[in-house]
Design a protein around this motif. Structure first.
Motif, PDB file in Angstrom:
ATOM      1  N   ASP A 228     -25.647 -22.744  75.923  1.00  0.00           N
ATOM      2  CA  ASP A 228     -24.963 -24.008  76.128  1.00  0.00           C
ATOM      3  C   ASP A 228     -23.883 -24.355  75.096  1.00  0.00           C
ATOM      4  O   ASP A 228     -23.946 -25.401  74.453  1.00  0.00           O
ATOM      5  CB  ASP A 228     -26.025 -25.125  76.191  1.00  0.00           C
ATOM      6  N   HIS A 230     -20.785 -25.120  75.867  1.00  0.00           N
ATOM      7  CA  HIS A 230     -20.005 -26.225  76.463  1.00  0.00           C
ATOM      8  C   HIS A 230     -18.592 -26.327  75.884  1.00  0.00           C
ATOM      9  O   HIS A 230     -18.157 -27.410  75.469  1.00  0.00           O
ATOM     10  CB  HIS A 230     -20.741 -27.556  76.316  1.00  0.00           C
ATOM     11  N   ASP A 272     -23.861 -22.218  80.633  1.00  0.00           N
ATOM     12  CA  ASP A 272     -23.080 -23.390  80.243  1.00  0.00           C
ATOM     13  C   ASP A 272     -22.102 -22.993  79.130  1.00  0.00           C
ATOM     14  O   ASP A 272     -22.046 -23.624  78.080  1.00  0.00           O
ATOM     15  CB  ASP A 272     -23.973 -24.571  79.808  1.00  0.00           C
ATOM     16  N   HIS A 319     -23.006 -25.748  84.388  1.00  0.00           N
ATOM     17  CA  HIS A 319     -21.677 -26.279  84.063  1.00  0.00           C
ATOM     18  C   HIS A 319     -20.576 -25.256  84.310  1.00  0.00           C
ATOM     19  O   HIS A 319     -19.402 -25.592  84.243  1.00  0.00           O
ATOM     20  CB  HIS A 319     -21.621 -26.734  82.595  1.00  0.00           C
ATOM     21  N   HIS A 371     -30.892 -19.514  83.049  1.00  0.00           N
ATOM     22  CA  HIS A 371     -30.277 -20.653  82.361  1.00  0.00           C
ATOM     23  C   HIS A 371     -31.273 -21.813  82.238  1.00  0.00           C
ATOM     24  O   HIS A 371     -31.374 -22.447  81.187  1.00  0.00           O
ATOM     25  CB  HIS A 371     -29.004 -21.110  83.083  1.00  0.00           C
ATOM     26  N   HIS A 438     -30.384 -24.709  78.750  1.00  0.00           N
ATOM     27  CA  HIS A 438     -30.226 -25.925  79.560  1.00  0.00           C
ATOM     28  C   HIS A 438     -30.794 -27.192  78.920  1.00  0.00           C
ATOM     29  O   HIS A 438     -30.214 -28.253  79.035  1.00  0.00           O
ATOM     30  CB  HIS A 438     -30.821 -25.715  80.960  1.00  0.00           C
ATOM     31  N   HIS A 440     -31.115 -27.665  75.750  1.00  0.00           N
ATOM     32  CA  HIS A 440     -30.371 -27.897  74.508  1.00  0.00           C
ATOM     33  C   HIS A 440     -31.271 -28.074  73.285  1.00  0.00           C
ATOM     34  O   HIS A 440     -30.884 -28.689  72.304  1.00  0.00           O
ATOM     35  CB  HIS A 440     -29.425 -29.114  74.637  1.00  0.00           C
TER      36      HIS A 440
HETATM   37 FE   LIG Z   1     -26.013 -27.309  78.989  1.00  0.00          FE
END
Ligand SMILES: [Fe+2]
Ligand SMILES: [Fe+2]
Length: 494
Positions: A228, A230, A272, A319, A371, A438, A440
């Protein structure tokens, strides 16, 4: 249907140079509908005219990279055992029925391997049995209710029919097991028939047998796990991620941490990668980079700074661009060209299954990568997980899924494509490592010699996360020592 056949069916011809080169074949998916008429011949010049090929791109170098990665399914000693590549098709209601039938077959055959479940009866035969007769059968959970007197009634279904079963709260251990049962999971039941009911004595879940050896490698090498990142989000932790890149180049950290960095051979990124665009309403205001391709380009720039001897294994998350129904295909599309060009990057589906480090006399380690979109559902809906911390206990959720031998047993816990041939979310092969993200938050545990690791993230808290009740634990990096099986965590948020 493969891409060549689909073009032939439309009456479009592909030149031999296109057919032979996977790099060119990949470009075909980016051609728009109005460009494609029967009688057309697609060659290199046509792709150049459509802006899909630069003048200096003759595909030679890319051909060898793509060939090595995609045809052999391998970079160095990373072997791809499962990565979902089927083309999407139109879905009908019957596809869902077939999909659930395939899942029932797969999970009931795992249950049938258990010694406690001999002589399994089909549900339609239960009604013709005498009262008090002992029965053993397998069913998918169609419904679950808790009665006023605090007993549990499950409606179980197999392809032959449905039956209600009764679990008394007086049988404490059994009742606790039944309380955690979720919709659509597949269980085995041993009980006694009484009219149209079965009174349950025992419940069996597919589970993982305790036979997995805790494999250790001869060599001290490390697997680094990140999840993640992002990229493109306002909340992306630029400094912390920069520090991570410095560390992996042995330019930052304590002496011991730098030494570990020198022994990292694999980097797994569990989805992500980018923040994406249009993932939730009003996301625009949370974006620093508003174009999805630019988000991936930026990410690729960072990946280029990672030593090229490290194999980078990537699966997508919710994402990421492309289909978010699971299994999510590997990130091969026009937005991710910068990633596709990196020779040490292996793009896989979500979920996927790989083996790393096998030699002539060592079987290597199996990794199940997912994920983790479904994890939050079980954090919220399984009583024993909720009461022990919910999303803060990714390890309990991961154990729960391994015990169900499915990555998303309940219909509403994820978005999915119903494959009518087999269920790609069934956990058929038991891994040595089960990796998710996912949530986090970092979490490490062990279940029957399977190492469970949920990865951290590289974003600060956003409003969207707050709304979803997430409490992220960013910039932690779990490192697996394959020689000792020990997992260390470096915290880059300090
Ligand atoms: Fe995420
Ligand atoms: Fe996610």
């Amino acid at each position: 249907m493969d891409v060549i056949t689909s073009f032939l069916k439309k009456g479009i011809l592909l030149s031999p140079e296109i057919i032979k080169n996977p790099f060119f074949l990949e470009k075909l998916s980016q051609l728009e509908g109005e460009d494609l008429e029967a009688g057309l011949i697609i060659d290199k010049d046509f792709l150049k005219k459509k802006g899909l090929l630069l003048d200096d791109e003759d595909g030679k170098e890319k051909e060898s990279v793509v060939k090595r990665k995609e045809e052999t399914g391998q970079i160095n000693d990373v072997k791809v055992l499962f990565s979902y590549k089927k083309e999407p098709k139109k879905i009908t209601v019957n596809d869902f029925v077939a999909y659930f039938n395939r899942r029932f077959e797969a999970l009931s055959s795992i249950l049938r391997q258990r010694q406690e479940l001999p002589g399994v009866t089909s549900i339609n035969r239960l009604r013709s049995m005498r009262d008090k007769e002992k029965v053993v059968f397998i069913g998918m959970v169609f419904d679950k209710t808790i009665t006023k007197n605090n007993n549990i009634i499950l409606t179980l279904e197999d392809p032959s029919g449905k039956i209600n079963v009764f679990i008394s709260d007086k049988k404490k251990e059994l009742f606790e097991t039944a309380k955690d049962i979720v919709f659509d999971e597949v269980i085995g039941v041993e009980g006694v028939v009484s009219k149209n009911f079965v009174f349950v004595n025992q419940i069996f879940i597919p589970d993982v047998p305790l036979v997995k050896e805790l494999k250790k490698s001869q060599e001290e090498v490390y697997v680094t796990l990140i999840g993640d990142p992002h990229f493109g989000s306002n909340a992306f932790l630029k400094k912390e991620f920069g520090d991570f890149i410095e560390w992996i180049n042995q330019r930052k950290g304590s002496q011991e941490q730098r030494e570990i960095a020198s022994k990292v051979k694999y980097l797994i990124i569990i989805g992500d990668l980018v923040e994406g665009v249009g993932v939730y309403p009003g996301q625009e205001k949370d974006l620093e980079v508003k174009d999805i391709k630019e988000q991936y380009d930026l990410f690729a720039e960072y990946l280029k700074k990672i030593p090229s001897n490290i194999t980078i294994i990537i699966c997508p998350g919710n994402h990421d661009a492309g289909r978010i129904s699971e299994p999510q295909p590997p990130l091969f599309h026009k937005y991710t060209e910068s990633l596709q060009k990196l020779p040490n990057v292996l793009l896989l589906s979500n979920p996927s299954f790989i083996n790393i480090g096998a030699t002539e006399d060592f079987p290597g380690f199996d990794f199940l990568l997912y994920h983790g979109y479904s994890l939050i559902y079980y954090a919220d809906n399984v009583g024993s997980i909720r009461s022990q911390g919910g999303q803060k206990r990714a390890d309990l959720i991961m154990r729960f899924l391994l015990q169900r031998r499915h990555l998303a047993p309940t219909h509403t816990s994820n978005l999915y494509m119903p494959d009518t041939e087999y269920d790609p979310l069934v956990i058929n092969k038991i891994p040595d490592f089960f990796i998710t993200g996912h949530i986090h938050r970092v979490s490490v545990n062990n279940y029957k010699n399977i190492t469970l690791i949920n990865c951290s993230c590289w974003t600060d808290i956003t409003e969207d996360m707050e709304k979803r009740g997430l409490q992220p634990q960013p910039a932690r990096v779990p490192l697996i020592n394959l020689k000792t099986r020990e997992v260390k965590i470096i915290n880059f948020s300090k």
